[in-house]
Scaffold this active site. Sequence first.
Site, short mmCIF file in Angstrom:
data_model
loop_
_atom_site.label_atom_id
_atom_site.label_comp_id
_atom_site.label_asym_id
_atom_site.label_seq_id
_atom_site.Cartn_x
_atom_site.Cartn_y
_atom_site.Cartn_z
N ARG A 98 4.28 11.52 -4.88
CA ARG A 98 4.81 11.20 -6.28
C ARG A 98 4.81 12.54 -6.90
O ARG A 98 5.92 12.60 -7.69
CB ARG A 98 3.42 10.48 -6.89
CG ARG A 98 3.15 9.04 -6.32
CD ARG A 98 1.82 8.47 -6.69
NE ARG A 98 0.74 9.07 -6.07
CZ ARG A 98 -0.31 8.64 -5.46
NH1 ARG A 98 -0.48 7.44 -6.17
NH2 ARG A 98 -1.18 9.35 -4.72
N SER A 136 -3.57 3.60 -7.46
CA SER A 136 -4.55 2.67 -7.51
C SER A 136 -5.71 2.76 -8.34
O SER A 136 -6.52 2.04 -9.05
CB SER A 136 -4.88 2.45 -5.96
OG SER A 136 -3.86 1.97 -5.14
P1 ADP Z 1 -4.90 7.42 0.52
O1 ADP Z 1 -6.25 6.98 0.18
O2 ADP Z 1 -4.65 7.59 1.92
O3 ADP Z 1 -4.24 8.46 -0.36
P2 ADP Z 1 -3.30 5.51 -0.98
O4 ADP Z 1 -3.40 4.14 -0.73
O5 ADP Z 1 -3.78 6.08 -2.25
O6 ADP Z 1 -4.05 6.10 0.28
O7 ADP Z 1 -1.92 5.85 -0.72
C1 ADP Z 1 -1.09 5.85 0.53
C2 ADP Z 1 -0.07 6.75 0.70
O8 ADP Z 1 0.98 6.23 -0.46
C3 ADP Z 1 -0.01 8.19 0.14
O9 ADP Z 1 0.93 8.94 1.01
C4 ADP Z 1 0.36 8.24 -1.31
O10 ADP Z 1 0.67 9.60 -1.79
C5 ADP Z 1 1.51 7.01 -1.41
N1 ADP Z 1 1.50 6.60 -2.57
C6 ADP Z 1 0.43 5.83 -3.40
N2 ADP Z 1 0.82 5.31 -4.67
C7 ADP Z 1 2.41 5.84 -4.49
C8 ADP Z 1 3.15 5.90 -5.61
N3 ADP Z 1 3.07 5.49 -6.71
N4 ADP Z 1 4.58 6.70 -5.30
C9 ADP Z 1 4.67 7.13 -3.89
N5 ADP Z 1 3.77 7.02 -3.33
C10 ADP Z 1 2.54 6.65 -3.41
#
Ligand code: ADP
Length: 169
Positions: A98, A136
């Site tokens: 992001r 999230s």
């Molecule tokens: P983690 O706890 O492994 O970071 P997340 O569920 O927060 O798991 O995120 C999983 C992946 O999705 C990560 O690579 C995160 O950067 C990506 N991600 C989450 N939200 C977004 C978004 N809004 N745009 C792009 N990538 C995202």
Amino acid sequence: MRTAVYPGTFDPITYGHLDVIGRGSKIFDELVVAVAESLPPIGPKGPAKETLFTVEERLEMIKELTGEFENVRVEHFSGLVVDYVRKKKTNVLLRGIRTVSDFEYEFQMALTNRTFAPEVETVFVMASQDYSFLSSRLIKEAASLGANLSSFVPPEVERRLKEKLKWLG
Ligand code: ADP
């Protein structure tokens, strides 16, 4: 046949994750969305909190929302993500990026994973800029304050967030 594993906590899944899934499904023959069963006890921002949704709930929501993608499978895993990637008999780990701050963390993680499993390549995709600020964690905070979440998460996820927060009081 090229399979990629897209791991994450997805607590809960947002339009940002769905955007990454849509892009990944176009690049790879098969995309496995791998839902982490629980958070590691310590993360980049200190001790991890519990997830709001159980792994079953997170899986259910993602399955519902990715049904339209024929080459996307949704599974859960525990332990090291590179071990899971190997178990899937592939060598591609997909992550979304992001912001610059994401980059720092993702860079560290990709290089750490590379020392564990040199054959595994981490591939990054950028979500649409409409979702580049979505996380999230922020959505859970906004939900607890009664915000309208319709631009951040699909209606079913919003409904479940509100229900969960009602339960938690
Ligand atoms: P983690 O706890 O492994 O970071 P997340 O569920 O927060 O798991 O995120 C999983 C992946 O999705 C990560 O690579 C995160 O950067 C990506 N991600 C989450 N939200 C977004 C978004 N809004 N745009 C792009 N990538 C995202």
